[in-house]
Design an enzyme around this catalytic site. Structure first.
Site, mmCIF file in Angstrom:
data_model
loop_
_atom_site.group_PDB
_atom_site.id
_atom_site.type_symbol
_atom_site.label_atom_id
_atom_site.label_comp_id
_atom_site.label_asym_id
_atom_site.label_seq_id
_atom_site.Cartn_x
_atom_site.Cartn_y
_atom_site.Cartn_z
ATOM 1 N N ARG A 11 0.814 -1.218 0.000
ATOM 2 C CA ARG A 11 0.000 0.000 0.000
ATOM 3 C C ARG A 11 0.848 1.269 0.000
ATOM 4 N NH1 ARG A 11 -1.282 2.458 5.153
ATOM 5 N NH2 ARG A 11 -3.498 2.690 4.636
ATOM 6 N N GLU A 25 7.031 -5.740 6.693
ATOM 7 C CA GLU A 25 7.362 -4.437 7.285
ATOM 8 C C GLU A 25 7.657 -4.535 8.771
ATOM 9 O OE1 GLU A 25 4.277 -1.553 7.567
ATOM 10 O OE2 GLU A 25 2.718 -2.999 8.057
ATOM 11 N N TRP A 33 11.592 8.654 6.182
ATOM 12 C CA TRP A 33 12.567 7.977 7.033
ATOM 13 C C TRP A 33 12.820 6.555 6.586
ATOM 14 C CZ3 TRP A 33 11.967 5.843 12.557
ATOM 15 C CH2 TRP A 33 10.752 5.184 12.747
ATOM 16 N N ASP A 34 11.862 5.926 5.893
ATOM 17 C CA ASP A 34 12.128 4.617 5.289
ATOM 18 C C ASP A 34 13.377 4.665 4.419
ATOM 19 O OD1 ASP A 34 9.150 2.850 5.128
ATOM 20 O OD2 ASP A 34 9.164 4.924 5.785
ATOM 21 N N ASP A 91 3.258 5.518 14.300
ATOM 22 C CA ASP A 91 1.809 5.649 14.266
ATOM 23 C C ASP A 91 1.159 4.263 14.174
ATOM 24 O OD1 ASP A 91 3.087 5.497 11.767
ATOM 25 O OD2 ASP A 91 1.584 6.701 10.742
#
Length: 582
Positions: free
Chosen positions: A178, A535, A185-186, A333
């Site tokens: 998605r 992830e 920051w990834d 988050d």
């Protein structure tokens, strides 16, 4: 631009650098960034889709990422003409046909782009990996860079009003699933993996894209979408540039990037982002997350409105929406770390918290800018930012350090407001709960170079309850939020392990290797079971995928790939070490 012109530009921008570390300017309430007409319509479409298709496996971001096939006015007329049921909802079949007729699929405005510096097996790839099984898997992870590489379709530049995707000057590497666009920051851990893959050109292109966003919007956006212009993400741009320089020694790349870093430093250390804390001896300027937004996040509008449904006051709803967006700016988050009541997301109070990790990233930025100033031959910048770094180091040690716990703790500054100056330090305001972020200062050399301090923190980490069979847990609270127990995230493993390993302590190095082995094993076993990189992972058991949060777990995955390759590059894998779960 010639080097001489760049150096002149640096001299002209030195005054901005000095302003960045000066006493805080008076701050005012940040205005909400205006929405675009397309975003406003897509939020309506998002709500219609939820009503038509139901909440099962519903992802609101899908609808906000759609691109128009024709002008918005005609699409709005077609939407208004759709049949409605008595409760006002559009029948599912009619809405499905409408979307197919008037929109390109989410992500269709990004097209595959094979990186020019990708080869199936780079020369000198992971020389410390001696296990054939691990090397074979690492090459498959390396190959994912090609799968995750995209470029913005020409249609986005031709008709930007038809897209929420923002144009970028170069190709990108996306996280996956998605997350169809580049994220701030990834990108640091993507770059660390690309450097292990010898893909230096691709790494530089990512940085140049982020600098383009910074120059265009005044800060590096959370991600390259119109709905992300109201916030940033953890500031790691300087760390990306430093990592690339350490591999390439490209001085021109550093000099060209330096003006952007001065601008970013100013963004994070002035106005609404900066708060002053006073102790008995002196004042400390520290930073917080504070998004310029007081409405539902467009990409999660239906979720945010549901969360706020029991808040009656309009001003309290706006305050809650700002806290939600500010938490998204933090990258965490969501987590109980930001909540006054860990069972109630409406008690998010991120703007009332001085976070350990944000201030560590800015300290790293100040040290990097000082280093880059020396490379550029600008002694004023080098000296100024070294002094700024020393002041922030003192602030971190004073405000965040807790000697009894052997950890650095987030600091609460009272009720959220747009401007909070003259806060008086009080030990009772430290958040005594254990989070992985409490150990992130180890990532910075000014802390990991103190052997006694490192061994004290390493001992605290071992006894904290965070270290589990498959890595470091994000927190000790099982809240169902994704940045809480039992999830482990690649960036946190990497920063803590890298900091421990860079210290002069053999005990700390041993702990780092233990963390690395656990993390690599769980990634490997999960890959063998699912055929994908994920992830996040459940650190309670080797090979288990993480969960929780407001969307289903995603695969791809940029920063997980990058951390695995960076760990294997640094620590290797002996031929006789088992890779399966023990």
């Amino acid at each position: 631009m010639p080097a001489a012109a760049l150096l002149l530009l640096l001299l002209l921008t030195t005054s901005s650098a000095f302003a960045a570390a000066s006493p805080p300017r008076a701050c005012a309430m940040a205005a909400a960034v205006a929405s675009t007409p397309l975003l406003a319509f897509l939020e309506r479409l998002q709500e219609a889709a939820l009503a038509a298709f139901g909440p099962r496996d519903f992802d609101p971001k899908l609808y906000i990422d759609l691109s128009l096939r024709s002008d918005l006015a005609s699409v709005e007329r077609a939407f208004a003409a759709l049949p409605r049921s008595p409760n006002g909802s559009v029948p599912a079949g009619d809405l499905k046909k409408f979307v197919a007729a008037h929109f390109g699929g989410a992500g269709s405005d990004l097209v595959p782009a094979r990186p020019p510096d990708f080869v199936p097996e780079p020369a000198g790839f992971l020389p410390r990996v001696k296990s054939p099984a691990v090397r074979a898997w690492a090459l498959k992870v390396h190959a994912l860079w090609s799968n995750l590489s995209r470029r913005v379709d020409d249609s986005v530049r031709e008709r930007p009003d038809w897209h929420t995707l923002l144009p970028l000057p170069g190709p990108v590497v996306i996280p996956g699933s998605r997350f169809r666009e580049v994220y701030y920051w990834d990108s640091y851990w993507v770059i660390r993996g690309l450097l292990a893959s010898k893909m230096y050109l691709t790494a530089k292109t990512i940085v140049n894209n982020l600098i383009y966003l910074l120059d265009t919007y005044g800060h590096v956006l959370n991600g390259a979408r119109a709905y992300y212009t109201n916030r940033s993400q953890p500031p790691l741009l300087s760390a990306m540039i430093r990592a690339i320089y350490e591999k390439t020694h490209d001085k021109e790349f550093v000099v060209k990037s330096l003006p952007a870093l001065l601008k970013e430093h100013d963004f994070w250390t002035s106005g609404l982002h900066q708060i002053t804390v006073q102790d008995r001896d002196c004042s400390h300027n520290l930073s917080r997350y504070y998004a310029m937004w007081d409405k539902p996040r467009p990409e999660s509008s239906t979720i945010d409105k549901k969360s706020a449904s029991n808040i009656s006051s309009t001003s309290e709803k706006q305050k809650f929406y700002r806290e939600v967006a500010s938490t998204a700016e933090s990258g965490w988050d969501f987590s109980t770390r930001w909540m006054r009541n860990p069972e109630d997301i409406t008690t998010l109070a991120t703007t009332s918290i001085l976070p350990v990790d944000l201030n560590i990233y800015i300290l790293r930025m100040e040290l990097d800018i000082s280093f880059f100033g020396k490379i550029a031959g600008n002694d004023n910048i080098a000296k100024h930012f070294l002094e700024a770094a020393k002041a922030r180091e003192k602030a971190v040690s004073t405000v965040f350090w807790n000697e009894r716990m052997g950890q650095w703790l987030d600091y609460w500054v009272g009720n959220s407001s747009s401007c909070m100056e003259g806060q008086h330090w009080d030990a009772a305001n430290q958040n005594k709960n254990v989070f992985a972020s409490n150990f992130l200062p180890l990532w910075i050399d000014v802390f990991n170079s103190d052997k006694n301090l490192v061994e004290k923190v390493a001992k605290s980490l071992r006894s904290s309850g965070l270290l589990r069979d498959a890595g470091i847990a994000t927190s000790l609270t099982n809240s169902s939020e994704q940045w809480d127990f039992p999830n482990g995230w690649a960036p946190l493993q990497h920063m803590i392990a890298e900091g421990l390993a860079r210290s002069g302590s053999s005990e700390a190095r041993s702990l780092a290797e233990d963390i690395v082995v656990r993390w690599i094993r769980t990634n490997y076993v999960a890959y063998k079971k699912t055929g994908a990189m994920h992830e996040k992972y459940d650190v309670q058991k080797c090979g288990e995928v993480g969960g929780g949060g407001e969307y289903i777990p995603q695969t791809g995955f940029g920063w997980s790939n990058g951390v695995v390759l960076a760990f294997l590059d640094e620590f290797g894998w002996p031929e006789d070490r088992r890779i399966d779960c023990q």
